[in-house]
Design an enzyme around this catalytic site. Structure first.
Site, PDB file in Angstrom:
ATOM      1  N   ARG A  99       0.841  -1.197   0.000  1.00  0.00           N
ATOM      2  CA  ARG A  99       0.000   0.000   0.000  1.00  0.00           C
ATOM      3  C   ARG A  99       0.877   1.247   0.000  1.00  0.00           C
ATOM      4  O   ARG A  99       2.081   1.170   0.164  1.00  0.00           O
ATOM      5  CB  ARG A  99      -0.962   0.005   1.192  1.00  0.00           C
ATOM      6  CG  ARG A  99      -0.291   0.158   2.542  1.00  0.00           C
ATOM      7  CD  ARG A  99      -1.325   0.347   3.639  1.00  0.00           C
ATOM      8  NE  ARG A  99      -0.715   0.324   4.955  1.00  0.00           N
ATOM      9  CZ  ARG A  99      -1.385   0.392   6.092  1.00  0.00           C
ATOM     10  NH1 ARG A  99      -2.696   0.493   6.094  1.00  0.00           N
ATOM     11  NH2 ARG A  99      -0.752   0.367   7.254  1.00  0.00           N
TER      12      ARG A  99
ATOM     13  N   ASN B 297      -4.843   8.608   4.321  1.00  0.00           N
ATOM     14  CA  ASN B 297      -4.657   7.852   5.562  1.00  0.00           C
ATOM     15  C   ASN B 297      -3.182   7.873   5.927  1.00  0.00           C
ATOM     16  O   ASN B 297      -2.338   7.474   5.132  1.00  0.00           O
ATOM     17  CB  ASN B 297      -5.105   6.396   5.381  1.00  0.00           C
ATOM     18  CG  ASN B 297      -5.181   5.651   6.704  1.00  0.00           C
ATOM     19  OD1 ASN B 297      -6.008   5.984   7.554  1.00  0.00           O
ATOM     20  ND2 ASN B 297      -4.310   4.688   6.902  1.00  0.00           N
ATOM     21  N   GLU B 298      -2.895   8.384   7.106  1.00  0.00           N
ATOM     22  CA  GLU B 298      -1.518   8.375   7.611  1.00  0.00           C
ATOM     23  C   GLU B 298      -0.510   8.786   6.543  1.00  0.00           C
ATOM     24  O   GLU B 298       0.383   8.010   6.166  1.00  0.00           O
ATOM     25  CB  GLU B 298      -1.156   7.012   8.185  1.00  0.00           C
ATOM     26  CG  GLU B 298      -1.997   6.640   9.387  1.00  0.00           C
ATOM     27  CD  GLU B 298      -1.470   5.413  10.127  1.00  0.00           C
ATOM     28  OE1 GLU B 298      -0.727   4.625   9.517  1.00  0.00           O
ATOM     29  OE2 GLU B 298      -1.807   5.263  11.312  1.00  0.00           O
TER      30      GLU B 298
ATOM     31  N   CYS C 245      10.630  10.573  -1.958  1.00  0.00           N
ATOM     32  CA  CYS C 245      10.802   9.848  -3.212  1.00  0.00           C
ATOM     33  C   CYS C 245      11.951  10.495  -3.973  1.00  0.00           C
ATOM     34  O   CYS C 245      12.071  11.721  -4.004  1.00  0.00           O
ATOM     35  CB  CYS C 245       9.518   9.934  -4.028  1.00  0.00           C
ATOM     36  SG  CYS C 245       9.737   9.398  -5.742  1.00  0.00           S
TER      37      CYS C 245
ATOM     38  N   GLU D  86      -7.551   5.897  15.471  1.00  0.00           N
ATOM     39  CA  GLU D  86      -7.224   4.471  15.447  1.00  0.00           C
ATOM     40  C   GLU D  86      -6.496   4.065  16.718  1.00  0.00           C
ATOM     41  O   GLU D  86      -5.589   4.762  17.168  1.00  0.00           O
ATOM     42  CB  GLU D  86      -6.263   4.143  14.298  1.00  0.00           C
ATOM     43  CG  GLU D  86      -6.852   4.144  12.925  1.00  0.00           C
ATOM     44  CD  GLU D  86      -5.799   3.711  11.895  1.00  0.00           C
ATOM     45  OE1 GLU D  86      -4.855   2.985  12.259  1.00  0.00           O
ATOM     46  OE2 GLU D  86      -5.922   4.133  10.744  1.00  0.00           O
TER      47      GLU D  86
ATOM     48  N   TRP E 119       2.129  -5.978  13.876  1.00  0.00           N
ATOM     49  CA  TRP E 119       3.341  -5.568  13.158  1.00  0.00           C
ATOM     50  C   TRP E 119       4.593  -5.473  14.024  1.00  0.00           C
ATOM     51  O   TRP E 119       5.650  -5.136  13.525  1.00  0.00           O
ATOM     52  CB  TRP E 119       3.099  -4.258  12.403  1.00  0.00           C
ATOM     53  CG  TRP E 119       2.284  -3.234  13.126  1.00  0.00           C
ATOM     54  CD1 TRP E 119       0.962  -2.976  12.925  1.00  0.00           C
ATOM     55  CD2 TRP E 119       2.705  -2.321  14.161  1.00  0.00           C
ATOM     56  NE1 TRP E 119       0.517  -1.969  13.758  1.00  0.00           N
ATOM     57  CE2 TRP E 119       1.572  -1.552  14.520  1.00  0.00           C
ATOM     58  CE3 TRP E 119       3.909  -2.093  14.814  1.00  0.00           C
ATOM     59  CZ2 TRP E 119       1.615  -0.563  15.506  1.00  0.00           C
ATOM     60  CZ3 TRP E 119       3.963  -1.101  15.793  1.00  0.00           C
ATOM     61  CH2 TRP E 119       2.825  -0.354  16.124  1.00  0.00           C
TER      62      TRP E 119
ATOM     63  N   GLU F  26      -3.056  -7.765   7.355  1.00  0.00           N
ATOM     64  CA  GLU F  26      -3.448  -7.421   8.726  1.00  0.00           C
ATOM     65  C   GLU F  26      -4.414  -8.437   9.335  1.00  0.00           C
ATOM     66  O   GLU F  26      -5.160  -8.115  10.266  1.00  0.00           O
ATOM     67  CB  GLU F  26      -4.014  -6.008   8.732  1.00  0.00           C
ATOM     68  CG  GLU F  26      -2.920  -5.011   8.359  1.00  0.00           C
ATOM     69  CD  GLU F  26      -3.360  -3.568   8.383  1.00  0.00           C
ATOM     70  OE1 GLU F  26      -4.500  -3.299   7.975  1.00  0.00           O
ATOM     71  OE2 GLU F  26      -2.555  -2.713   8.787  1.00  0.00           O
TER      72      GLU F  26
ATOM     73  N   PHE G 284      -4.025 -10.718  11.370  1.00  0.00           N
ATOM     74  CA  PHE G 284      -3.890 -10.992  12.807  1.00  0.00           C
ATOM     75  C   PHE G 284      -3.810  -9.723  13.655  1.00  0.00           C
ATOM     76  O   PHE G 284      -3.368  -9.749  14.797  1.00  0.00           O
ATOM     77  CB  PHE G 284      -2.704 -11.936  13.040  1.00  0.00           C
ATOM     78  CG  PHE G 284      -2.935 -13.248  12.356  1.00  0.00           C
ATOM     79  CD1 PHE G 284      -3.896 -14.123  12.845  1.00  0.00           C
ATOM     80  CD2 PHE G 284      -2.257 -13.578  11.187  1.00  0.00           C
ATOM     81  CE1 PHE G 284      -4.165 -15.318  12.187  1.00  0.00           C
ATOM     82  CE2 PHE G 284      -2.515 -14.761  10.533  1.00  0.00           C
ATOM     83  CZ  PHE G 284      -3.475 -15.642  11.028  1.00  0.00           C
ATOM     84  N   HIS G 285      -4.250  -8.610  13.074  1.00  0.00           N
ATOM     85  CA  HIS G 285      -4.356  -7.366  13.838  1.00  0.00           C
ATOM     86  C   HIS G 285      -5.718  -7.361  14.532  1.00  0.00           C
ATOM     87  O   HIS G 285      -6.712  -7.743  13.937  1.00  0.00           O
ATOM     88  CB  HIS G 285      -4.237  -6.185  12.872  1.00  0.00           C
ATOM     89  CG  HIS G 285      -4.070  -4.865  13.542  1.00  0.00           C
ATOM     90  ND1 HIS G 285      -5.071  -4.253  14.275  1.00  0.00           N
ATOM     91  CD2 HIS G 285      -3.014  -4.014  13.580  1.00  0.00           C
ATOM     92  CE1 HIS G 285      -4.625  -3.091  14.723  1.00  0.00           C
ATOM     93  NE2 HIS G 285      -3.384  -2.921  14.326  1.00  0.00           N
TER      94      HIS G 285
HETATM   95  C1  GLA Z   1      -2.243   2.210  10.664  1.00  0.00           C
HETATM   96  C2  GLA Z   1      -3.159   2.272   9.457  1.00  0.00           C
HETATM   97  C3  GLA Z   1      -4.231   1.230   9.476  1.00  0.00           C
HETATM   98  C4  GLA Z   1      -3.678  -0.080   9.965  1.00  0.00           C
HETATM   99  C5  GLA Z   1      -3.065   0.114  11.320  1.00  0.00           C
HETATM  100  C6  GLA Z   1      -2.556  -1.147  11.929  1.00  0.00           C
HETATM  101  O1  GLA Z   1      -2.661   2.952  11.704  1.00  0.00           O
HETATM  102  O2  GLA Z   1      -3.767   3.522   9.305  1.00  0.00           O
HETATM  103  O3  GLA Z   1      -4.722   1.103   8.158  1.00  0.00           O
HETATM  104  O4  GLA Z   1      -2.727  -0.542   9.073  1.00  0.00           O
HETATM  105  O5  GLA Z   1      -1.976   0.970  11.179  1.00  0.00           O
HETATM  106  O6  GLA Z   1      -1.970  -0.932  13.172  1.00  0.00           O
END
Ligand code: GLA
Length: 754
Positions: A114, A152-153, A161, A308, A316, A356, A358-359
């Site tokens: 991603r 996202n993040e 880059c 989150e 991870w 993910e 197992f998250h």
């Molecule tokens: C980040 C991402 C989420 C997910 C979590 C897992 O915060 O924004 O999509 O991957 O990590 O901890």
């Protein structure tokens, strides 16, 4: 379809990332029921849905999303609608390979994970802004969409880059910044190592180099990358704003080093944060406090959203400890105590496939079996009772300053010690105040200091004359300032401050820094048999080296507290005897000289050693450890200006020293902890009129002096609160004051009422 049964208008938001496109229709129906059972009132939708929203370039399919939003809305669940731009579909990678990011080593990152986009890619920027616009046009005034979640993040995996388009963009950014190549040469100090450029066309980013990079070039590169990612955000915001006036956020990641969130937060209506503290660390609770205080500070004190966290464990880390029983609710309430108006998780349903799997999730693989689901429902119930807290502010009299630019500069500097961790000073000092029970704000260096009594300036590496002026004014008005080592060392181009570090702060502090001593604690030349360094001297084989002493090989610098008040503060905290206070410095020590002394010669370090600094000396270096060559010189000083004071700490003071100094400064600044005499493991925070009491420890405790209505249990407390291990209570004073009102509008005011 069930009617709207969500939390009331002013309740704390509760929910998480929701990815129904990964599941079948039957599961979606089930989700609606489960969400209702859990008290979910807000979900973040579509975060990784780009491939479903725009399956081929320029062809949008939004109907499936519309159906989901409608159903959620009908079920009383509001949507934080994502623009879905964090992971471009495969067509972009194949048709426009130049959109893929290139690493420092020149490796192009492939599709299949991603965030595989270059922040400078014009294709990516155009397509992401277009998708945001298409979504905003369709859903911008949908009653179920209460806010926007851009991307996202940003930068989480790819924050730079080195591809062709990025390199060209860097050159044009430099050209805008410096106008002329001469100005760039001057700012980058290219006279050093023959790095002079004749034209902007010759300039490249600091990719892999034969040896040490140019620190000024690296600092500008970090500024540039921050600017590029911010440009991506602003592009999407512009597209959304053409169609929708709903509040906008993008999710932060605490003090994420690559992005200057102080700058970013100015563009957001709501600050939101993702946070995964490690439950295996005793400092987990501090981490929650630190990151929450930072998020509140980034939003100028406004409530923020926890966007989150995990209900249980992440997947991870090398080893992924689950939260301990009670900790999910405890840390969630802790965030509310520190200013969160919403508690959301990654993610609603634990994935069945993919990276993910197992998250943790709110609905784990085992469904309602196991310990997660009851905890999820339990927290939903508790948050549902906290409506009265929403919108209120957490007030603090202590501020710890953070500065991303300084952090970049400190990291870009090569030596004297290059093992700095990001924001280490701010974190250490925040932790000290938090552990002692004080409310703390973490704010940028341009924040308004009015209302604070203590301001800590930790490792603000870049000289900032305007900050010096404001701190001077703050102290003149009776404020207490603590400045720590490694502050005001370089200018914004990374050129060293001449005439003694601390530059424009010297007058306020009464001292300047003439020499620095980095005690490394590890051999400078691994494998070399250096007598007295780490290995036992080989007498008489190493006849000469045996006689050589190397204090630089120590981890600490000895510090002797000479000020009676500071000594008392340390004794009260530690119970230590009169002499031998357990205070030490870190691997860093500085030689101070009196500021403004006409006899003080910048070129002569020796002058400083023979003179007092003209300020109160609270502690001095001792012969022990890495500071041995500084014996007797000041380690902590205080310059008094009326009732205000400016302290300087010329070493990385250890936790005991910091706690002692903080206690002394709090006394002089008349700052009190949130609650006095709290048992071990217990934190108290006040949000508006509500008192949060949190027991992070493993033992049940009794907290005296707590009276009021416990919102979490409905119980009336009369002077005493019994708190089992890992639980929290929110206490409303009784009788409720009719005049107390939230200090700012609740974030969730946009949510539909029951
Ligand atoms: C980040 C991402 C989420 C997910 C979590 C897992 O915060 O924004 O999509 O991957 O990590 O901890």
């Amino acid at each position: 379809m069930a009617s709207a049964t969500i939390l009331p208008l002013d309740s704390v938001a509760y929910g998480g990332d929701y990815n129904p496109e990964q599941w079948d229709a039957e599961t979606f129906e089930r989700d609606l029921e489960l969400m209702r059972a859990a008290g979910v009132n807000l979900v973040s939708l579509g975060i990784f849905s780009w491939a479903s929203l725009e399956p081929t370039e320029g062809t949008y399919d939004l109907d499936w999303l519309a159906a989901i939003i409608d159903r959620l809305h009908a079920a009383g669940i509001s949507v934080d609608l994502a623009t879905g731009t964090a992971s471009p579909p495969v067509w972009m990678a194949r048709r426009y390979p130049q959109s893929l990011p290139v690493t420092r080593e020149g490796v192009r990152l492939e599709f299949g994970s991603r965030q595989q986009y270059s922040p400078s890619s014009s294709v990516y920027r155009r397509a992401s802004a277009a998708l945001a616009g298409v979504l905003a046009q369709r859903f911008g005034d949908h009653p179920g969409v209460v806010m926007w979640h851009v991307n996202n993040e940003y930068g989480c995996h790819v924050s730079e880059c080195f591809g062709e388009e990025s390199r060209a963009a860097f050159r044009s950014w430099l050209q805008d910044r410096y106008q002329t190549i001469e100005a760039l040469n001057e700012a980058w100090g290219t006279a050093f190592w023959s790095q002079r450029y004749a034209d902007f066309a010759e300039v490249e980013p600091p990719a892999t180099m034969p040896t040490l990079h140019n620190p000024s070039q690296l600092l500008d590169w970090r500024r540039f990358n921050n600017h590029q990612l911010l440009g991506c955000l602003l592009g999407e915001i512009e597209s959304i704003r053409a169609h929708s006036d709903r509040p906008i956020t993008t999710n932060f990641m605490g003090a994420f080093p690559p992005l200057d969130y102080v700058q970013w937060a100015q563009h957001l209506d709501i600050v939101s944060d993702d946070h995964y503290p490690d439950p295996a660390r005793p400092s987990g609770a501090w981490d929650v406090a630190w990151q929450s205080d930072l998020m509140r500070g980034l939003g100028d004190g406004r409530p923020f959203l926890l966007m989150e966290q995990t209900t249980d464990a992440v997947q991870w880390r090398t080893r992924n400890s689950p939260k301990r029983p009670g900790q999910y609710e405890l840390w969630s309430l802790q965030r509310v105590a520190h200013g969160a108006d919403g508690i959301l998780q990654f993610q609603w349903r634990q994935s069945r496939r993919g990276a993910e799997t197992f998250h943790g999730g709110m609905v784990p693989h085992a469904g309602r079996a196991g310990r997660t689901w009851p905890a999820v429902v339990g927290l939903g119930e508790t948050l549902g009772r906290l409506g009265p807290v929403v919108g209120a502010r957490t007030e603090a009299q202590v501020a710890v300053l953070v500065d991303w630019q300084s952090n970049w500069a400190l990291q870009a500097a090569i030596g004297p010690a290059t093992e700095e961790t990001d924001f280490a000073g701010a974190k250490a000092w925040h932790r000290t105040w938090w552990e002692l029970g004080y409310a703390v704000d973490v704010v940028g260096t341009a924040a308004d200091l009015t209302g604070y009594r203590v301001v800590v300036v930790p490792q603000i590496f870049i000289e900032d004359a305007e900050l010096a002026r404001r701190l001077t004014e703050f102290v003149a008005q009776g404020g207490q300032v603590i400045v720590t080592a490694r502050s005001f060392v370089v200018d914004p181009t990374m050129a060293a401050v001449l005439g003694g570090y601390l530059g424009s702060l010297r007058e306020l502090l009464g001292v300047g820094v003439t020499d620095v001593v980095a005690a490394t604690g590890t051999p400078a030349n691994d494998g070399e048999n250096v007598a007295g360094y780490v290995e036992e001297p080989l007498t008489p084989v190493h006849r000469i080296s045996t006689a050589v002493r190397t204090p630089g090989g120590c981890d600490v610098t000895g510090v002797d507290v000479v000020d009676e008040d500071l000594a008392r503060a340390v004794r009260d905290l530690t119970g230590a005897a009169e002499d031998g206070l357990p205070v030490a410095g870190g691997r860093w020590a500085e030689v101070l000289a009196p500021a403004g002394d006409p006899a003080y010669d910048y070129d002569s370090g020796a002058a400083a050693r023979s003179r007092e600094t003209g300020v109160d000396v609270l502690a001095r270096f001792t012969a022990e450890g890495g500071g041995a060559d500084l014996t007797g010189l000041p380690a902590i000083t205080r310059a008094s200006h009326g009732s205000g004071s400016a302290y300087y700490v010329a070493t990385d003071l250890d936790p005991v020293g910091r706690a002692g100094l903080a206690t002394l400064v709090a006394q002089r600044g008349a700052v009190a902890p949130v609650l006095a005499d709290l048992p071990e493991g217990v934190e108290a925070q006040r949000r508006g009129e509500h008192l949060f009491v949190l027991n992070h420890g493993d033992e049940q405790v009794v907290v005296p002096g707590v009276t009021g209505l416990d919102l979490t249990t409905g119980e009336h407390l009369d002077g005493e609160l019994t708190l089992p291990a890992r639980t929290a209570r929110v206490v409303e004073p009784t009788p409720a004051s009719p005049t107390s009102e939230p200090a700012s509008a609740p974030l969730t005011s946009a949510l539909p009422s029951r």
